[in-house]
Design an enzyme around this catalytic site. Structure first.
Site, PDB file in Angstrom:
ATOM      1  N   TYR A 175      -7.167  -5.302   3.027  1.00  0.00           N
ATOM      2  CA  TYR A 175      -6.391  -4.123   2.602  1.00  0.00           C
ATOM      3  C   TYR A 175      -5.475  -3.692   3.734  1.00  0.00           C
ATOM      4  O   TYR A 175      -5.662  -4.073   4.889  1.00  0.00           O
ATOM      5  CB  TYR A 175      -7.315  -2.970   2.193  1.00  0.00           C
ATOM      6  CG  TYR A 175      -7.971  -2.236   3.352  1.00  0.00           C
ATOM      7  CD1 TYR A 175      -7.374  -1.088   3.889  1.00  0.00           C
ATOM      8  CD2 TYR A 175      -9.158  -2.676   3.915  1.00  0.00           C
ATOM      9  CE1 TYR A 175      -7.965  -0.409   4.951  1.00  0.00           C
ATOM     10  CE2 TYR A 175      -9.752  -2.013   4.962  1.00  0.00           C
ATOM     11  CZ  TYR A 175      -9.157  -0.866   5.482  1.00  0.00           C
ATOM     12  OH  TYR A 175      -9.741  -0.198   6.536  1.00  0.00           O
ATOM     13  N   CYS A 176      -4.462  -2.886   3.367  1.00  0.00           N
ATOM     14  CA  CYS A 176      -3.560  -2.361   4.398  1.00  0.00           C
ATOM     15  C   CYS A 176      -3.260  -0.892   4.102  1.00  0.00           C
ATOM     16  O   CYS A 176      -4.181  -0.084   4.058  1.00  0.00           O
ATOM     17  CB  CYS A 176      -2.309  -3.214   4.543  1.00  0.00           C
ATOM     18  SG  CYS A 176      -1.444  -3.614   3.004  1.00  0.00           S
ATOM     19  N   ARG A 177      -1.987  -0.545   3.874  1.00  0.00           N
ATOM     20  CA  ARG A 177      -1.624   0.873   3.730  1.00  0.00           C
ATOM     21  C   ARG A 177      -1.603   1.365   2.298  1.00  0.00           C
ATOM     22  O   ARG A 177      -1.375   2.546   2.054  1.00  0.00           O
ATOM     23  CB  ARG A 177      -0.239   1.113   4.364  1.00  0.00           C
ATOM     24  CG  ARG A 177      -0.219   0.928   5.867  1.00  0.00           C
ATOM     25  CD  ARG A 177       1.202   0.954   6.403  1.00  0.00           C
ATOM     26  NE  ARG A 177       1.224   0.794   7.860  1.00  0.00           N
ATOM     27  CZ  ARG A 177       2.237   0.255   8.531  1.00  0.00           C
ATOM     28  NH1 ARG A 177       3.308  -0.190   7.877  1.00  0.00           N
ATOM     29  NH2 ARG A 177       2.185   0.157   9.848  1.00  0.00           N
TER      30      ARG A 177
END
Length: 217
Positions: A175-177
């Site tokens: 996952y990221c932002r």
């Protein structure tokens, strides 16, 4: 009474005007990851410092962001987590209503269906048991501000050099932002090309918190 009602609606409209800009929405999303300087925000949003400053001024006037001095630097941060919730809810409503946005998102999240309907609490349980690796591929400074429970920090620009740190016999959820961020997409593509069982979790910290799920700080 009409004059009073007009003033009330005008004040609420200040928030609408402040967020009625694609770049200001992107700056809010970036600030969901933690406080940043205008220089960092400008670089990450790929705009000039002058333009970033102008957008931040509008957000500050609407009381959506605050600032603090750190030596010679001015750091910007969201006024509260409710501003992050506002962004998440606004983006979610747009995704629900706008076919154009839905189509654009399919080019980012190629394997979205594979985690659709997966219980987020189950991901946490499996991560705690070592049955899945939750991988945070944002910059390390954003991970240090807040991250998903049991997540490991491995920035996407370091991933190729540090693949040996990841077990190949355990699924990886990156996952990221949030849904608009492509770092997790790039990470999943790299991992799959190297033989890993990898999945793209579209939630970021803001989305996770907005769902009432725990976040480590």
């Amino acid at each position: 009474m009409r004059e009073l009602k007009n003033r009330l609606y005008e004040q609420v409209a200040r928030i609408g005007k402040a967020v009625a800009s694609p770049k200001r929405l992107e700056l809010i999303e970036l600030l969901c990851q933690g406080e940043k300087t205008v220089e960092t925000l400008a670089a990450q949003a790929e705009i000039s410092v002058k333009l970033a400053s102008a957008h931040l001024k509008v957000l500050r006037q609407a009381r959506l962001v605050n600032t603090r001095k750190d030596g010679k630097y001015v750091l910007y941060r969201l006024a509260s987590t409710s501003v992050a919730d506002l962004w998440v809810n606004l983006r979610s409503e747009a995704e629900e209503r706008l076919v154009e946005l839905q189509m654009a998102l399919t080019s980012i999240v190629e394997h979205a269906d594979e985690l659709k309907g997966v219980d987020r609490a189950d991901i946490l349980r499996r991560a705690a048991a070592g049955e899945v690796v939750v991988l945070d591929v944002r910059p390390a400074d954003e991970f240090s501000v807040a991250h998903l429970p049991h997540a490991r920090s491995l920035p996407v620009d370091e991933l190729k050099k540090r693949l040996a740190e990841l077990p190949k016999d355990v699924p990886v959820v990156a996952y990221c932002r949030g849904p608009f961020c492509v770092m997790a997409k790039d990470a999943v593509e790299l991992l799959r090309n190297k033989g890993y069982q990898a999945f793209h979790l579209t939630d970021g910290v803001a989305e996770w918190r907005a769902k009432g799920l725990p976040v480590e700080e």
